[in-house]
Motif scaffolding. Structure first.
Motif, PDB file in Angstrom:
ATOM      1  N   ARG A   1     -24.718   0.266  32.206  1.00 40.57           N
ATOM      2  CA  ARG A   1     -24.779  -1.185  32.289  1.00 40.57           C
ATOM      3  C   ARG A   1     -23.429  -1.775  31.897  1.00 40.57           C
ATOM      4  O   ARG A   1     -22.893  -1.460  30.826  1.00 40.57           O
ATOM      5  CB  ARG A   1     -25.880  -1.727  31.367  1.00 40.57           C
ATOM      6  CG  ARG A   1     -26.636  -2.861  32.016  1.00 40.57           C
ATOM      7  CD  ARG A   1     -27.878  -3.218  31.259  1.00 40.57           C
ATOM      8  NE  ARG A   1     -27.579  -3.841  29.988  1.00 40.57           N
ATOM      9  CZ  ARG A   1     -28.428  -3.856  28.957  1.00 40.57           C
ATOM     10  NH1 ARG A   1     -29.608  -3.293  29.057  1.00 40.57           N
ATOM     11  NH2 ARG A   1     -28.090  -4.459  27.840  1.00 40.57           N
ATOM     12  N   ILE A   2     -22.919  -2.622  32.756  1.00 40.79           N
ATOM     13  CA  ILE A   2     -21.632  -3.260  32.478  1.00 40.79           C
ATOM     14  C   ILE A   2     -21.827  -4.348  31.426  1.00 40.79           C
ATOM     15  O   ILE A   2     -22.729  -5.180  31.557  1.00 40.79           O
ATOM     16  CB  ILE A   2     -21.046  -3.898  33.758  1.00 40.79           C
ATOM     17  CG1 ILE A   2     -20.964  -2.874  34.878  1.00 40.79           C
ATOM     18  CG2 ILE A   2     -19.690  -4.519  33.480  1.00 40.79           C
ATOM     19  CD1 ILE A   2     -19.971  -1.804  34.650  1.00 40.79           C
ATOM     20  N   GLN A   3     -20.988  -4.330  30.430  1.00 39.15           N
ATOM     21  CA  GLN A   3     -21.056  -5.380  29.409  1.00 39.15           C
ATOM     22  C   GLN A   3     -19.979  -6.436  29.613  1.00 39.15           C
ATOM     23  O   GLN A   3     -20.117  -7.564  29.172  1.00 39.15           O
ATOM     24  CB  GLN A   3     -20.887  -4.765  28.021  1.00 39.15           C
ATOM     25  CG  GLN A   3     -21.937  -3.737  27.684  1.00 39.15           C
ATOM     26  CD  GLN A   3     -23.215  -4.368  27.193  1.00 39.15           C
ATOM     27  OE1 GLN A   3     -23.291  -5.556  26.979  1.00 39.15           O
ATOM     28  NE2 GLN A   3     -24.243  -3.554  27.026  1.00 39.15           N
ATOM     29  N   GLY A   4     -18.897  -6.031  30.243  1.00 36.24           N
ATOM     30  CA  GLY A   4     -17.821  -6.994  30.429  1.00 36.24           C
ATOM     31  C   GLY A   4     -16.624  -6.317  31.070  1.00 36.24           C
ATOM     32  O   GLY A   4     -16.577  -5.088  31.193  1.00 36.24           O
ATOM     33  N   VAL A   5     -15.685  -7.141  31.503  1.00 33.64           N
ATOM     34  CA  VAL A   5     -14.514  -6.651  32.212  1.00 33.64           C
ATOM     35  C   VAL A   5     -13.255  -7.029  31.434  1.00 33.64           C
ATOM     36  O   VAL A   5     -13.138  -8.151  30.933  1.00 33.64           O
ATOM     37  CB  VAL A   5     -14.457  -7.254  33.632  1.00 33.64           C
ATOM     38  CG1 VAL A   5     -13.175  -6.848  34.332  1.00 33.64           C
ATOM     39  CG2 VAL A   5     -15.668  -6.808  34.432  1.00 33.64           C
ATOM     40  N   LEU A   6     -12.347  -6.092  31.371  1.00 30.35           N
ATOM     41  CA  LEU A   6     -11.101  -6.310  30.639  1.00 30.35           C
ATOM     42  C   LEU A   6     -10.243  -7.368  31.320  1.00 30.35           C
ATOM     43  O   LEU A   6      -9.920  -7.239  32.504  1.00 30.35           O
ATOM     44  CB  LEU A   6     -10.320  -4.991  30.574  1.00 30.35           C
ATOM     45  CG  LEU A   6      -8.961  -5.035  29.895  1.00 30.35           C
ATOM     46  CD1 LEU A   6      -9.112  -5.311  28.423  1.00 30.35           C
ATOM     47  CD2 LEU A   6      -8.222  -3.734  30.124  1.00 30.35           C
ATOM     48  N   ILE A   7      -9.858  -8.395  30.596  1.00 30.47           N
ATOM     49  CA  ILE A   7      -8.962  -9.393  31.168  1.00 30.47           C
ATOM     50  C   ILE A   7      -7.666  -9.528  30.394  1.00 30.47           C
ATOM     51  O   ILE A   7      -6.730 -10.164  30.854  1.00 30.47           O
ATOM     52  CB  ILE A   7      -9.629 -10.781  31.244  1.00 30.47           C
ATOM     53  CG1 ILE A   7     -10.009 -11.260  29.845  1.00 30.47           C
ATOM     54  CG2 ILE A   7     -10.839 -10.754  32.149  1.00 30.47           C
ATOM     55  CD1 ILE A   7     -10.344 -12.729  29.797  1.00 30.47           C
TER      56      ILE A   7
END
Lengths: 204, 204
Positions: free
Chosen positions: B192-198
DNA sequence: ATTAATAGTTCTCAAAACGTTCTCACGATG
DNA sequence: CATCGTGAGAACGTTTTGAGAACTATTAAT
């Protein structure tokens, strides 16, 4: 009354604590919790600080209600230079804060004598500084051994390298963090320190 | 009497210190702190310098109030999340701005759905993300191939890796940026994806 | 609804920290 | 010598901070 009326140290601390508490728990703290959070024992004193913050327009309360504090103006300075710091991202609940270290504050980056430089080249790649990154430099003319510095060589060429004195300060080594490059040694008077690395950031 | 009356060395030092202190702390220093900051021990002497600066028109005070110093001619107020972006640091003049790209704005980092995570381990070291760094994550549940994501595996383990679908989306690859580690492949429903690196940042 | 526990409010007393003022002192300079 | 820039530190009044008692109001449970 446009004046940003000044808060005392403890008032500021109290406001900080309330903001963090609400950010973490979604409900406001009790006076007892505020007292402990700012390092005192008296609810009465905590209440005094809360009243001062109401006076100053930062918060309001549902008088009498338990946990009745509400934030009025999400403190602009804070809001723009602080991010919640989260540790593990556990199963049931989406996120979980690291106790103790729960915020990242970027105001350190915005000091008076700081500036940013975009990095060109791979000379510091093993220190995690890559081509295209932005580094934050504090403007200084001196450095300690081991600092990463912006150095001006022969008044012409600028470079980002690790700094080290040698031969009792008569020479200066500029050491890249890249196995494929060699360290450079200069007479001390050919090198002028422009600033010292204090931070680094990258956008994706 | 528009004379810019000249400041003595110590008065200028005091003014410098006050300006820097306010820039960094957003509140004015106490006399005790000024004294230490300019290398003396006497609050009384610090007070004398402060009086001189009032006389000279640089600052004013809320008399009696703690931390009551205010700057009168404030430096053009630098926004909280903007730093000057400098390019070359040329010979004669100490610094020189890159035309066109002269500011770095960090407001991207402070979006509503963003949070920060401290990185543990070296699994992304070849992407310039080192142990101890702080990464800025945008909270999302989906990602594109090639994104670096915070992924939750089997609802238990959280990890930061590069994301890639395979087998038409039935499997997901999580690819470290470290030659000594292997990429991992999971059935899509285990990840499950929790977030994307920005973004990424580091303090020294 | 009544009650017990807890939370918010108000108050007094006090101490600590801070800004302010003052005196004394030292060295450099003209 | 007189003057200026500098520094230490004592003394004083004010602001800021702290403890805790006493009272009232809210809350949760009986």
């Amino acid at each position: 009354m446009i004046d940003a009326l000044p808060l005392t140290d403890k008032q500021r601390l109290t406001l900080d604590f309330i903001e963090r508490y609400i950010a973490r728990h979604t409900v406001a703290p009790k006076l007892q919790e505020i007292a402990e959070g700012i390092g005192i024992r008296s609810r009465g004193v905590a209440h005094r600080y809360v009243q001062a913050l109401i006076e100053a327009g930062f918060i309001s309360t549902d008088e009498g209600r338990h946990r009745g504090i509400k934030l009025l103006k999400p403190n602009p300075q804070r809001a723009e230079s602080i991010l919640p710091m989260l540790g593990r991202i556990a199963a049931g609940r989406p996120i979980e804060a690291i106790p103790g270290e729960d915020q990242i504050d970027l105001r350190d980056f915005f000091g008076h004598n700081n500036f940013a430089v975009r990095v060109q080249g791979d000379s510091m790649i093993e220190a995690g500084i890559m081509d295209g990154d932005t580094v934050i430099i504090e403007f200084r003319e001196t450095a300690d051994d081991g600092d990463i510095v912006v150095a001006l060589i022969d008044e012409t060429e600028t470079t980002l390298k690790r700094f080290k004195r040698s031969h009792k300060g008569r020479y200066i080594k500029l050491i890249p963090a890249n196995k494929e490059m060699k360290e450079m040694v200069y007479e001390a008077d050919r090198v002028r320190i422009q600033g010292v690395l204090i931070g680094q950031l990258r956008k994706y």
